[in-house]
Design a protein around this motif. Structure first.
Motif, PDB file in Angstrom:
ATOM      1  N   LEU A 601      37.479  36.778  36.084  1.00  0.00           N
ATOM      2  CA  LEU A 601      37.737  35.428  36.595  1.00  0.00           C
ATOM      3  C   LEU A 601      37.851  34.422  35.463  1.00  0.00           C
ATOM      4  O   LEU A 601      37.181  34.539  34.424  1.00  0.00           O
ATOM      5  CB  LEU A 601      36.589  34.978  37.516  1.00  0.00           C
ATOM      6  CG  LEU A 601      36.297  35.792  38.778  1.00  0.00           C
ATOM      7  CD1 LEU A 601      35.029  35.293  39.428  1.00  0.00           C
ATOM      8  CD2 LEU A 601      37.464  35.704  39.754  1.00  0.00           C
ATOM      9  N   ALA A 603      37.687  30.103  35.255  1.00  0.00           N
ATOM     10  CA  ALA A 603      37.489  28.848  35.996  1.00  0.00           C
ATOM     11  C   ALA A 603      37.989  27.706  35.122  1.00  0.00           C
ATOM     12  O   ALA A 603      37.702  27.653  33.921  1.00  0.00           O
ATOM     13  CB  ALA A 603      36.014  28.650  36.323  1.00  0.00           C
ATOM     14  N   ILE A 613      39.417  28.392  40.563  1.00  0.00           N
ATOM     15  CA  ILE A 613      38.962  29.727  40.146  1.00  0.00           C
ATOM     16  C   ILE A 613      40.144  30.676  40.312  1.00  0.00           C
ATOM     17  O   ILE A 613      40.746  30.773  41.388  1.00  0.00           O
ATOM     18  CB  ILE A 613      37.751  30.173  41.002  1.00  0.00           C
ATOM     19  CG1 ILE A 613      36.575  29.196  40.792  1.00  0.00           C
ATOM     20  CG2 ILE A 613      37.329  31.588  40.639  1.00  0.00           C
ATOM     21  CD1 ILE A 613      35.533  29.229  41.872  1.00  0.00           C
ATOM     22  N   HIS A 642      28.497  35.480  37.738  1.00  0.00           N
ATOM     23  CA  HIS A 642      29.695  34.745  38.156  1.00  0.00           C
ATOM     24  C   HIS A 642      29.337  33.322  38.592  1.00  0.00           C
ATOM     25  O   HIS A 642      30.079  32.688  39.327  1.00  0.00           O
ATOM     26  CB  HIS A 642      30.420  35.486  39.281  1.00  0.00           C
ATOM     27  CG  HIS A 642      31.207  36.653  38.791  1.00  0.00           C
ATOM     28  ND1 HIS A 642      32.064  37.369  39.572  1.00  0.00           N
ATOM     29  CD2 HIS A 642      31.283  37.239  37.558  1.00  0.00           C
ATOM     30  CE1 HIS A 642      32.628  38.338  38.868  1.00  0.00           C
ATOM     31  NE2 HIS A 642      32.155  38.284  37.642  1.00  0.00           N
ATOM     32  N   ALA A 658      31.134  31.475  41.772  1.00  0.00           N
ATOM     33  CA  ALA A 658      32.580  31.740  41.717  1.00  0.00           C
ATOM     34  C   ALA A 658      32.993  32.858  42.674  1.00  0.00           C
ATOM     35  O   ALA A 658      34.183  33.043  42.938  1.00  0.00           O
ATOM     36  CB  ALA A 658      32.989  32.089  40.288  1.00  0.00           C
TER      37      ALA A 658
END
Length: 939
Positions: A601, A603, A613, A642, A658
């Motif tokens: 991921l 962000a 995200i 996360h 997230a």
């Protein structure tokens, strides 16, 4: 139902990097029996007390949430009154550091505070344009004074008379008679805001500072002094002024507005002006405690100090002038000098010196030491406190800087933060310096000068740090020696971002010159020593079409994410620098971003207030979150999770999940924009920096955080805020004029009223049960055990009426009136009957009489029209009069006894004083004789 996901709460651990906030004033405080050494300064929501000699923090008076807006030490030096942004006032004990009294009355920030000369009353002015007088001893509000139309800037009690002077930004100076609680005079001689004022020459002169370079001076004559001494007292109280005074008032019609012409108490006449050197507005105007020195400053760095002549000094000067005039008349063969000899205003109030501080002055305080030195403490705009001494015995007095408290913080806003790999050291860098702090002790262990820093990192090994600056340079510092090792011209514009490569062999920088540059660490031979030293080598460059705002490596070092000024984030392969993905969707540039520990991921936080995200495999946007009420300034993932933190210009730091796209927690504490934050490598600590000059440390606790509970607490807080903003209840029969009740409706007053209601309900239930029980016993003809209420048992098996009294006594003195105002009338009859019972017993007569009179005042109509209460009121009338006269007799007896003891002690002390003096004289005599003998022996 089991817990779906458990989060751990982050709690505020410390506030550091702040010497003083420039929001409120600075004040000398008496601590450990010393005056002129310790100063109290605002520090966000706290108050710090600094030792100016050692440069150490000796006491922290802890606030709750709101920023400090005003300070005022008590005349005895034992207490400090602190006003806050939400209108609350707390009185701290300087010996224990605890807050014993809280006053809630203002609806906006407190802007002015002043004690009377005995310290028994406190007056406060606020941004809500109202003035409130508080009784410090009884811990309650006396009354509210309305009349000003803008922010109150200064409030002053008069020592001799029961009068109050207030000035505000509405250009008016108002005089209040506190006996009748009304404004009897308004001075309108100012064309702009009145920013400050001071009383001089034993309160016979008023000096005001406005938006120009003039300090206006007014002469005060108290009308009672001019009156015929044989005039009866009744006439005096009506304020009838003498014809001479009336003539003066007519002359000054342009300067005064008498709202009540029949009650003239003070006559004010403008006598002239003193010109300041500064051309801008007066920021602070004040005198020392004795009123011998006057000082003021504007929005610049100069403090102007004036000396005020006493009556004896004025007399001497007049005599000298008269002698000179006579001498001159003799030379010109005249019999008498022409005209009266008078001193000009400039001769009575003389300029002593001007003190030039190192930065803009925000406030000051003066104290005249017993040695004859004038001590001046200055609170500066750039997080510094300076102390100056002025030697008055010198021919030309010059202010000398004695001490300067600076080590505890930066001069400007911190723009970058970093944690060392061992979680122990914190780096903070601003426009002028970089500091290294020890996380556990919060002490600054290194300070190094630098250029305007924008980004930073610890070199692996934590022995060096690298800064990226606004001028495009990279600066390498050695922490052991605290020296700058190397400076490289990295970019043609500002270096906005720096990121360490996961293999720790190098780093990458992004700048305003549309370039991303790759660097490697290398050891080079130092010319000055045999050993090799660390250096940086430029390896590759990636040219782009827009300014680079942020760069981040993926944890496997395969990808590099670059945020550009065109609102997109472009992802490149690190080895070939080939383009991989473009992440677009933000409406404004992406200011910050981070990639999570497993590289799945990314962000991004933008100036459009959103956080998005994204998946790093296909570049798809998983979720867009409205994160802050202003630009998102910084974003960082918690290591090995996360979860991530964001910092915004809305003064808040928020934690997010997230995976679930949920807001977990808001860390509130900063009072202005949060510029940056840093997470420790183990994720246990967060450090943040703000425009309020403070650095804050947040610690992860073991306490689990449940989202439903968090939302519930948030709703409760919102409800409590809405209660405080509601319209205040109207008191029946009270005229909405220039006076009113001092308190205000708060959640505490509502809770107190609810507790009283619950106690009365319990009393009703228990008395009904008791009647029923007695009836059963009578019918049965024997004693049946009566079940005791568990609440009454907890209080030690007390009676229901005694329980009501206990609850009543626990209501804070400052909240009593407001609690009774919220109480419905249906509970009042029971309360009056109980009051009658309590007063007959002679318990807490003072408190009960105060509550009784207030209830009679607000419910007068309903009480007098209720036939059931006639006998109760008649009984109350008898019992209160007898009990109050008893209490008065006891008080009078005690006062007389104390005065007698005082006289006895004074008489004894005088005797011992003379005895000591005789002993010392005899000893000196003996020593002198011994010395003479020794001299003779030697001869």
């Amino acid at each position: 139902m089991g817990l779906t996901r458990q989060y751990l709460r982050y709690e505020p651990a410390a506030l550091f990097g702040l010497v003083a906030s420039a929001r409120a004033g600075v004040a000398f405080v008496a601590l450990r029996g010393e005056r002129g050494r310790y100063v109290a300064v605002p520090a966000c929501e706290h108050v710090f007390v600094w030792d100016t000699r050692k440069g150490e923090k000796v006491l922290i008076l802890k606030g709750i949430k709101q920023q400090v807006s005003c300070l005022c030490p008590s005349p005895d030096g034992l207490h400090l009154a602190v006003g806050y942004e939400d209108g609350a006032i707390r009185v701290f004990n300087l010996l224990s550091g605890e807050s014993a009294i809280t006053f809630n009355g203002h609806r906006a920030a407190v802007t002015a505070l002043q004690y009377d000369h005995l310290g028994g009353r406190l007056v406060s002015g606020s941004k809500d344009t109202e003035v409130i007088v508080w009784d410090v001893i009884n811990e309650s509000g006396l009354y509210r004074l309305r009349g000003h139309k803008d922010v109150i800037t200064q409030v002053l009690f008069l020592k001799e008379k029961n009068l109050l002077v207030t000035c505000a930004k509405d250009t008016l100076v108002k005089w209040w008679d506190l006996d009748t609680q009304h404004c009897f005079k308004t001075l309108v001689g100012h064309r702009a805001e009145v920013w400050g004022m001071a009383l001089l020459s034993q309160e016979k002169r008023l000096i005001t500072g406005s938006a120009d370079s003039e300090l206006r001076v007014w002469d005060l004559t108290y009308i009672q002094e001019v009156k015929d001494p044989d005039e009866p007292e009744s006439k005096k109280s009506k304020g009838s002024s003498s014809p001479a005074a009336e003539e003066n008032t007519e002359e000054d019609e342009t300067l005064e507005l008498d709202e009540h012409p029949e009650e003239r108490i003070v006559n004010c006449s403008k006598v002239g002006s003193i010109m300041r050197e500064g051309r801008d507005r007066v920021v602070t105007l004040g005198t020392d405690q004795m009123g011998k020195f006057l000082a003021c400053h504007g929005t610049d760095a100069v403090l102007e100090v004036f000396s005020v002549l006493s009556e004896e000094e004025i007399q001497k000067k007049l005599e000298k002038k008269m002698k000179k005039a006579r001498k001159k008349a003799k030379q010109n063969s005249e019999e008498e000098p022409e005209g009266n000899v008078e001193l000009s205003l400039q001769e009575e109030i003389q300029r002593v010196t001007s003190v030039k501080a190192s930065s803009k002055i925000k406030s000051f305080d003066l104290i005249l030491s017993p040695k004859g030195e004038l001590k001046m403490v200055l609170l500066l705009q750039n997080n510094v406190i300076e102390l100056y001494n002025l030697d008055l015995s010198a021919q030309v007095p010059q202010a000398v800087r004695v001490s300067r408290i600076t080590i505890g913080g930066h001069r400007s806003d911190v723009r970058t933060l970093a944690f060392s790999s061992d979680n122990i050291a914190i780096l903070s860098a601003a426009a002028e310096s970089v500091k290294i702090w020890n996380r556990s002790t919060l002490q600054c262990i290194r300070t190094m000068e630098c250029e305007y820093a924008l980004c930073s990192l610890f070199v692996p090994g934590d022995r060096q740090v690298i800064l990226g600056t606004k001028t495009g340079k990279l600066q390498l510092y050695d922490l052991a020696s605290g020296s700058l090792i190397e400076t490289l011209d990295a970019h043609d514009g500002a270096v906005w971002s720096i990121a360490l490569s996961p293999d720790q062999h190098g780093f990458v920088t992004g700048g305003a010159d549309k370039c991303v540059k790759f660097w490697e660490f290398e050891l080079v031979k130092d010319e000055s020593s045999v050993q090799k030293r660390l250096s940086m080598r430029h390896v590759r460059v990636l040219q782009l079409d827009e300014d680079v705002l942020c760069v981040r490596y993926s944890p496997n070092q395969k990808l590099l994410a670059v945020s550009l000024l065109d609102c997109t984030v472009k992802v490149f392969y690190v080895d070939t620098l080939k383009f991989f993905l473009s992440l677009y969707g933000h409406k404004l540039p992406v200011l910050c971003m981070d990639i999570c520990y497993d590289g799945t991921l990314i962000a991004t936080g933008s100036a459009d207030r959103n956080v998005k995200i994204w998946g790093l495999d296909f570049g798809d946007c998983h979720r867009s979150l409205f994160a802050h009420d202003d630009s998102v300034m910084y974003l960082q993932f918690v290591p090995k999770s996360h979860l991530f933190f964001t910092a915004g210009k809305d003064n808040k730091i928020k934690q997010w999940d997230a995976d679930k796209f949920e807001h977990i927690q808001t860390l509130e504490g900063h009072h202005q924009e949060v510029w940056c934050l840093a997470l420790s490598p183990n994720g246990d600590y967060v450090v943040s920096a703000s425009h309020d000059k403070s650095l804050r440390l947040w610690e992860r606790t073991r306490e689990p955080l449940i989202l439903e509970e968090e939302r519930e607490m948030q709703r409760e807080a919102e409800y409590e805020e809405s209660v405080a903003k509601e319209e205040q209840p109207v008191v029946a029969g009270e005229r909405q004029g220039e006076t009113g009740l001092a308190g205000k409706k708060t959640i505490e007053t509502i809770k107190a009223a609810e507790r009283i209601m619950e106690a009365i309900e319990l009393y009703r239930e228990e008395t009904a049960k008791l009647k029923e029980h007695n009836a059963i016993c009578k019918a049965a003809g024997k004693e049946v055990p009566f079940p005791v209420n568990p609440i009454l048992r907890a209080y030690g098996n007390i009676t229901p009426s005694a329980y009501v009294l206990e609850v009543f006594k626990k209501v804070k003195s400052s909240e009593l009136e407001e609690s009774l105002l919220v109480l419905p009338f249906s509970y009042v009859p029971d309360l009056l009957r109980l009051f009658n019972e309590y007063i007959q017993q002679g318990s807490d007569v003072e408190l009960l009489c105060r509550a009784l009179l207030f209830l009679l005042k607000i419910h007068f109509g309903q009480i007098t029209s209720n036939q059931m209460l006639v006998t109760v009121i008649e009984n109350l009338k008898k019992t209160t009069i007898s009990r109050v006269s008893e209490a008065r007799d006891v008080l009078g007896f005690n006062m007389a006894g104390l005065q007698f003891l005082k006289r006895e002690i004074e008489a004894k002390e005088e005797v011992t004083f003379f005895a000591d003096a005789t002993e010392r004289f005899e000893e000196k005599k003996r020593k002198r004789k011994k010395k003479e003998k020794m001299v003779l022996a030697m001869l």
